[in-house]
Design a protein around this motif. Structure first.
Motif, PDB file in Angstrom:
ATOM      1  N   LEU A  46       0.839  -1.195   0.000  1.00 34.13           N
ATOM      2  CA  LEU A  46       0.000   0.000   0.000  1.00 34.13           C
ATOM      3  C   LEU A  46       0.878   1.251   0.000  1.00 34.13           C
ATOM      4  N   LYS A  47       0.491   2.228  -0.762  1.00 33.10           N
ATOM      5  CA  LYS A  47       1.271   3.462  -0.903  1.00 33.10           C
ATOM      6  C   LYS A  47       0.936   4.447   0.209  1.00 33.10           C
ATOM      7  N   SER A  48       1.989   5.029   0.774  1.00 30.18           N
ATOM      8  CA  SER A  48       1.850   6.095   1.783  1.00 30.18           C
ATOM      9  C   SER A  48       1.162   5.631   3.063  1.00 30.18           C
ATOM     10  N   ALA A  49       0.933   4.325   3.175  1.00 31.61           N
ATOM     11  CA  ALA A  49       0.434   3.659   4.370  1.00 31.61           C
ATOM     12  C   ALA A  49      -0.269   4.598   5.364  1.00 31.61           C
ATOM     13  N   TYR A  50       0.435   4.983   6.449  1.00 34.14           N
ATOM     14  CA  TYR A  50      -0.187   5.758   7.526  1.00 34.14           C
ATOM     15  C   TYR A  50      -0.862   7.032   7.036  1.00 34.14           C
ATOM     16  N   PHE A  87     -11.879   1.446  -1.464  1.00 36.75           N
ATOM     17  CA  PHE A  87     -11.504   2.037  -0.176  1.00 36.75           C
ATOM     18  C   PHE A  87     -10.754   3.364  -0.336  1.00 36.75           C
ATOM     19  N   GLY A  88     -10.316   3.659  -1.557  1.00 33.42           N
ATOM     20  CA  GLY A  88      -9.541   4.882  -1.783  1.00 33.42           C
ATOM     21  C   GLY A  88      -8.113   4.775  -1.295  1.00 33.42           C
ATOM     22  N   ILE A  89      -7.552   3.541  -1.285  1.00 33.50           N
ATOM     23  CA  ILE A  89      -6.186   3.305  -0.829  1.00 33.50           C
ATOM     24  C   ILE A  89      -5.298   3.030  -2.034  1.00 33.50           C
ATOM     25  N   PRO A  90      -4.302   3.874  -2.328  1.00 34.30           N
ATOM     26  CA  PRO A  90      -3.439   3.642  -3.489  1.00 34.30           C
ATOM     27  C   PRO A  90      -2.453   2.505  -3.243  1.00 34.30           C
ATOM     28  N   ASN A  98      -2.692   7.598   4.678  1.00 37.35           N
ATOM     29  CA  ASN A  98      -4.045   7.418   4.174  1.00 37.35           C
ATOM     30  C   ASN A  98      -5.087   7.416   5.290  1.00 37.35           C
ATOM     31  N   HIS A  99      -4.640   7.466   6.537  1.00 38.79           N
ATOM     32  CA  HIS A  99      -5.555   7.403   7.685  1.00 38.79           C
ATOM     33  C   HIS A  99      -5.579   8.755   8.383  1.00 38.79           C
TER      34      HIS A  99
END
Length: 262
Positions: free
Chosen positions: A120-124, A211-214, A126-127
Protein backbone atom coordinates in the motif's frame (compact mmCIF):
# COMPACT_ATOMS: atom_id res chain seq x y z
CA UNK A 1 -4.23 10.39 28.33
CA UNK A 2 -1.79 13.22 29.06
CA UNK A 3 -1.92 17.02 29.12
CA UNK A 4 -4.14 18.66 26.53
CA UNK A 5 -4.00 22.22 27.84
CA UNK A 6 -0.39 23.43 27.73
CA UNK A 7 1.56 24.20 24.59
CA UNK A 8 4.77 22.23 24.06
CA UNK A 9 7.58 23.33 21.75
CA UNK A 10 10.86 21.66 20.76
CA UNK A 11 13.18 22.27 17.76
CA UNK A 12 13.21 19.89 14.83
CA UNK A 13 16.03 17.37 14.63
CA UNK A 14 19.36 18.16 13.00
CA UNK A 15 18.58 16.04 9.93
CA UNK A 16 15.82 18.49 8.89
CA UNK A 17 18.39 21.27 8.54
CA UNK A 18 20.92 19.01 6.83
CA UNK A 19 18.26 18.20 4.23
CA UNK A 20 16.40 21.50 4.07
CA UNK A 21 15.23 21.00 0.47
CA UNK A 22 13.80 17.55 1.23
CA UNK A 23 12.10 18.72 4.42
CA UNK A 24 10.56 21.72 2.69
CA UNK A 25 9.39 19.52 -0.21
CA UNK A 26 7.62 17.04 2.10
CA UNK A 27 5.85 19.80 4.04
CA UNK A 28 4.73 21.63 0.90
CA UNK A 29 3.65 18.38 -0.74
CA UNK A 30 1.44 17.40 2.19
CA UNK A 31 -0.02 20.92 2.38
CA UNK A 32 -0.98 20.67 -1.31
CA UNK A 33 -2.67 17.30 -0.65
CA UNK A 34 -4.61 18.78 2.26
CA UNK A 35 -2.96 16.40 4.73
CA UNK A 36 -1.15 19.23 6.55
CA UNK A 37 -3.04 22.43 7.42
CA UNK A 38 -1.31 25.80 7.47
CA UNK A 39 0.87 27.75 7.58
CA UNK A 40 -0.12 29.78 10.64
CA UNK A 41 1.92 32.64 12.17
CA UNK A 42 1.28 31.30 15.70
CA UNK A 43 0.07 28.03 17.27
CA UNK A 44 -3.50 27.68 15.90
CA UNK A 45 -4.94 25.45 18.63
CA UNK A 46 -5.03 25.41 22.42
CA UNK A 47 -2.67 22.83 23.92
CA UNK A 48 -0.63 22.82 20.69
CA UNK A 49 2.10 20.15 20.78
CA UNK A 50 4.82 20.99 18.28
CA UNK A 51 6.30 17.58 17.44
CA UNK A 52 9.96 17.63 16.33
CA UNK A 53 10.49 16.27 12.82
CA UNK A 54 13.41 14.22 11.52
CA UNK A 55 14.41 13.12 8.02
CA UNK A 56 15.49 9.50 7.48
CA UNK A 57 17.75 8.78 4.50
CA UNK A 58 16.09 6.00 2.49
CA UNK A 59 17.65 6.90 -0.85
CA UNK A 60 19.16 3.43 -1.26
CA UNK A 61 15.89 1.73 -0.38
CA UNK A 62 13.24 3.89 -2.02
CA UNK A 63 15.04 6.84 -3.62
CA UNK A 64 13.76 9.43 -1.14
CA UNK A 65 13.91 10.76 2.40
CA UNK A 66 11.21 9.72 4.85
CA UNK A 67 9.91 12.35 7.31
CA UNK A 68 9.19 10.99 10.78
CA UNK A 69 7.67 12.58 13.87
CA UNK A 70 9.78 12.15 16.99
CA UNK A 71 6.82 11.78 19.32
CA UNK A 72 9.15 10.54 22.09
CA UNK A 73 10.37 14.11 22.56
CA UNK A 74 10.51 16.24 24.61
CA UNK A 75 11.15 13.78 27.42
CA UNK A 76 8.59 14.27 30.16
CA UNK A 77 6.15 16.02 27.82
CA UNK A 78 6.17 13.66 24.83
CA UNK A 79 2.86 12.68 23.22
CA UNK A 80 3.96 9.04 23.04
CA UNK A 81 4.47 8.95 26.80
CA UNK A 82 0.77 9.68 27.28
CA UNK A 83 -0.52 7.08 24.80
CA UNK A 84 -1.46 3.91 26.72
CA UNK A 85 -0.52 0.43 25.57
CA UNK A 86 -3.01 -1.31 23.31
CA UNK A 87 -5.50 -3.51 25.14
CA UNK A 88 -4.82 -6.25 22.60
CA UNK A 89 -1.28 -7.03 21.37
CA UNK A 90 -0.62 -6.58 17.66
CA UNK A 91 -0.71 -9.95 15.89
CA UNK A 92 1.21 -10.01 12.60
CA UNK A 93 2.25 -12.99 10.46
CA UNK A 94 5.71 -14.44 11.10
CA UNK A 95 8.02 -16.12 8.61
CA UNK A 96 7.28 -19.38 10.42
CA UNK A 97 3.57 -18.97 9.76
CA UNK A 98 4.20 -18.13 6.10
CA UNK A 99 6.52 -21.13 5.71
CA UNK A 100 3.89 -23.43 7.22
CA UNK A 101 1.35 -22.15 4.70
CA UNK A 102 3.80 -22.63 1.84
CA UNK A 103 4.45 -26.21 2.98
CA UNK A 104 0.68 -26.84 3.02
CA UNK A 105 0.31 -25.45 -0.52
CA UNK A 106 3.28 -27.55 -1.65
CA UNK A 107 1.46 -30.68 -0.46
CA UNK A 108 -1.79 -29.46 -2.04
CA UNK A 109 -0.51 -28.32 -5.43
CA UNK A 110 2.85 -30.05 -5.73
CA UNK A 111 5.20 -27.55 -7.36
CA UNK A 112 2.43 -25.83 -9.27
CA UNK A 113 1.75 -22.70 -7.21
CA UNK A 114 2.97 -19.10 -7.09
CA UNK A 115 3.30 -16.17 -4.70
CA UNK A 116 2.91 -12.42 -5.11
CA UNK A 117 3.21 -9.33 -2.93
CA UNK A 118 1.61 -5.90 -3.09
CA UNK A 119 2.35 -2.81 -0.99
CA UNK A 120 0.00 0.00 0.00
CA UNK A 121 1.27 3.46 -0.90
CA UNK A 122 1.85 6.10 1.78
CA UNK A 123 0.43 3.66 4.37
CA UNK A 124 -0.19 5.76 7.53
CA UNK A 125 -0.82 8.91 5.53
CA UNK A 126 -4.04 7.42 4.17
CA UNK A 127 -5.55 7.40 7.68
CA UNK A 128 -6.89 10.66 9.11
CA UNK A 129 -6.41 11.82 12.69
CA UNK A 130 -9.66 12.77 14.42
CA UNK A 131 -10.00 16.58 14.69
CA UNK A 132 -10.16 16.34 18.51
CA UNK A 133 -6.50 15.28 18.43
CA UNK A 134 -5.19 17.76 15.86
CA UNK A 135 -3.58 19.92 18.53
CA UNK A 136 -1.37 16.92 19.43
CA UNK A 137 0.02 16.82 15.88
CA UNK A 138 1.72 20.18 15.55
CA UNK A 139 4.62 21.00 13.26
CA UNK A 140 6.86 24.04 12.87
CA UNK A 141 8.94 24.84 9.81
CA UNK A 142 10.40 28.05 8.37
CA UNK A 143 9.13 29.94 11.40
CA UNK A 144 5.51 28.97 10.76
CA UNK A 145 3.14 26.49 12.39
CA UNK A 146 1.22 23.62 10.81
CA UNK A 147 -1.22 20.89 11.84
CA UNK A 148 -0.61 17.37 10.54
CA UNK A 149 -4.04 15.74 10.13
CA UNK A 150 -2.72 12.30 9.11
CA UNK A 151 -1.12 9.44 11.03
CA UNK A 152 2.65 9.90 11.22
CA UNK A 153 5.64 7.61 11.41
CA UNK A 154 6.85 7.92 14.98
CA UNK A 155 3.51 8.13 16.77
CA UNK A 156 2.99 5.20 19.13
CA UNK A 157 -0.60 4.56 18.09
CA UNK A 158 -0.12 4.81 14.31
CA UNK A 159 0.42 1.08 13.77
CA UNK A 160 -2.71 0.12 15.73
CA UNK A 161 -4.82 2.68 13.91
CA UNK A 162 -3.56 1.82 10.43
CA UNK A 163 -4.09 -1.89 11.03
CA UNK A 164 -7.83 -1.16 11.18
CA UNK A 165 -7.50 -0.30 7.47
CA UNK A 166 -5.27 -3.17 6.35
CA UNK A 167 -7.21 -5.64 8.53
CA UNK A 168 -10.38 -4.50 6.78
CA UNK A 169 -8.82 -5.07 3.35
CA UNK A 170 -7.78 -8.61 4.31
CA UNK A 171 -11.22 -9.26 5.83
CA UNK A 172 -12.91 -8.13 2.60
CA UNK A 173 -10.62 -10.40 0.57
CA UNK A 174 -11.37 -13.42 2.74
CA UNK A 175 -15.12 -12.68 2.56
CA UNK A 176 -14.61 -12.69 -1.24
CA UNK A 177 -13.21 -16.23 -1.09
CA UNK A 178 -9.49 -15.40 -1.16
CA UNK A 179 -8.05 -18.09 1.11
CA UNK A 180 -4.28 -17.57 1.17
CA UNK A 181 -3.73 -13.86 1.89
CA UNK A 182 -1.74 -12.30 4.72
CA UNK A 183 -0.61 -8.80 5.49
CA UNK A 184 2.20 -7.33 7.54
CA UNK A 185 0.99 -3.77 8.21
CA UNK A 186 0.92 -2.45 4.60
CA UNK A 187 2.54 -5.44 2.82
CA UNK A 188 0.09 -7.99 1.36
CA UNK A 189 1.14 -11.54 0.49
CA UNK A 190 -0.81 -13.85 -1.83
CA UNK A 191 -0.24 -17.60 -2.35
CA UNK A 192 -1.92 -20.32 -4.39
CA UNK A 193 -2.28 -21.63 -7.91
CA UNK A 194 -1.62 -19.17 -10.73
CA UNK A 195 -5.37 -18.73 -11.33
CA UNK A 196 -6.08 -18.25 -7.61
CA UNK A 197 -3.39 -15.57 -7.20
CA UNK A 198 -4.47 -13.76 -10.39
CA UNK A 199 -8.05 -13.73 -9.08
CA UNK A 200 -6.89 -12.53 -5.63
CA UNK A 201 -4.87 -9.68 -7.13
CA UNK A 202 -7.81 -8.60 -9.25
CA UNK A 203 -10.03 -8.50 -6.17
CA UNK A 204 -7.32 -6.69 -4.17
CA UNK A 205 -7.15 -3.96 -6.83
CA UNK A 206 -10.93 -3.50 -6.73
CA UNK A 207 -11.11 -3.35 -2.92
CA UNK A 208 -8.25 -0.84 -2.66
CA UNK A 209 -9.85 1.33 -5.33
CA UNK A 210 -13.19 1.26 -3.51
CA UNK A 211 -11.50 2.04 -0.18
CA UNK A 212 -9.54 4.88 -1.78
CA UNK A 213 -6.19 3.30 -0.83
CA UNK A 214 -3.44 3.64 -3.49
CA UNK A 215 -1.07 0.76 -4.29
CA UNK A 216 2.69 1.30 -4.57
CA UNK A 217 3.04 -0.23 -8.03
CA UNK A 218 6.84 0.03 -8.15
CA UNK A 219 6.97 -2.55 -5.33
CA UNK A 220 4.75 -5.13 -7.06
CA UNK A 221 6.37 -8.57 -7.06
CA UNK A 222 5.00 -11.64 -8.77
CA UNK A 223 3.02 -13.70 -9.38
CA UNK A 224 6.01 -15.99 -9.67
CA UNK A 225 7.86 -18.89 -8.12
CA UNK A 226 10.51 -16.61 -6.56
CA UNK A 227 9.41 -13.47 -4.71
CA UNK A 228 10.82 -11.39 -1.86
CA UNK A 229 8.52 -11.49 1.17
CA UNK A 230 9.26 -9.21 4.13
CA UNK A 231 12.95 -8.99 3.20
CA UNK A 232 13.43 -12.71 2.50
CA UNK A 233 13.55 -14.25 -0.99
CA UNK A 234 11.29 -17.31 -1.21
CA UNK A 235 11.47 -19.85 -4.03
CA UNK A 236 8.45 -22.15 -3.96
CA UNK A 237 9.83 -24.46 -6.60
CA UNK A 238 12.90 -25.31 -4.54
CA UNK A 239 11.20 -24.50 -1.22
CA UNK A 240 14.08 -22.27 -0.13
CA UNK A 241 14.29 -19.00 1.77
CA UNK A 242 17.37 -16.77 1.59
CA UNK A 243 18.47 -13.25 2.33
CA UNK A 244 18.90 -10.89 -0.68
CA UNK A 245 22.57 -10.46 -1.73
CA UNK A 246 22.49 -6.70 -1.03
CA UNK A 247 21.36 -7.26 2.56
CA UNK A 248 23.94 -10.00 3.12
CA UNK A 249 26.64 -7.67 1.84
CA UNK A 250 25.55 -4.96 4.29
CA UNK A 251 25.66 -7.47 7.16
CA UNK A 252 29.14 -8.63 6.12
CA UNK A 253 30.34 -5.03 5.94
CA UNK A 254 29.00 -4.20 9.42
CA UNK A 255 30.61 -7.34 10.85
CA UNK A 256 33.90 -6.56 9.11
CA UNK A 257 33.87 -2.96 10.40
CA UNK A 258 33.23 -4.19 13.95
CA UNK A 259 36.11 -6.67 13.76
CA UNK A 260 38.59 -4.17 12.35
CA UNK A 261 37.64 -1.34 14.74
CA UNK A 262 38.78 -2.26 18.23
Amino acid sequence: EGDREDNSMMPNCKSCYQEVHEMRKTVRGDVEKGWILGPYPFPPLKGFKQIPRAMIDEMEKSGKYRPISTNNLPIGEAVNEAIPKSEEPICLPTHKKLQNRLAYLKDLHGGDFVIATRDLKSAYRNHAVRPADWHLCGLMWDGQYFVDTRLSFGCRSSVDRFLTVSDAIEYALRRWNVASVYHYIDDFIFMGSADEVDDALWKFNIICEQFGIPIKRQKDEGPGVEVKILGVVYNVQNMTAKMPPSRLERVRKVCSDMLTND
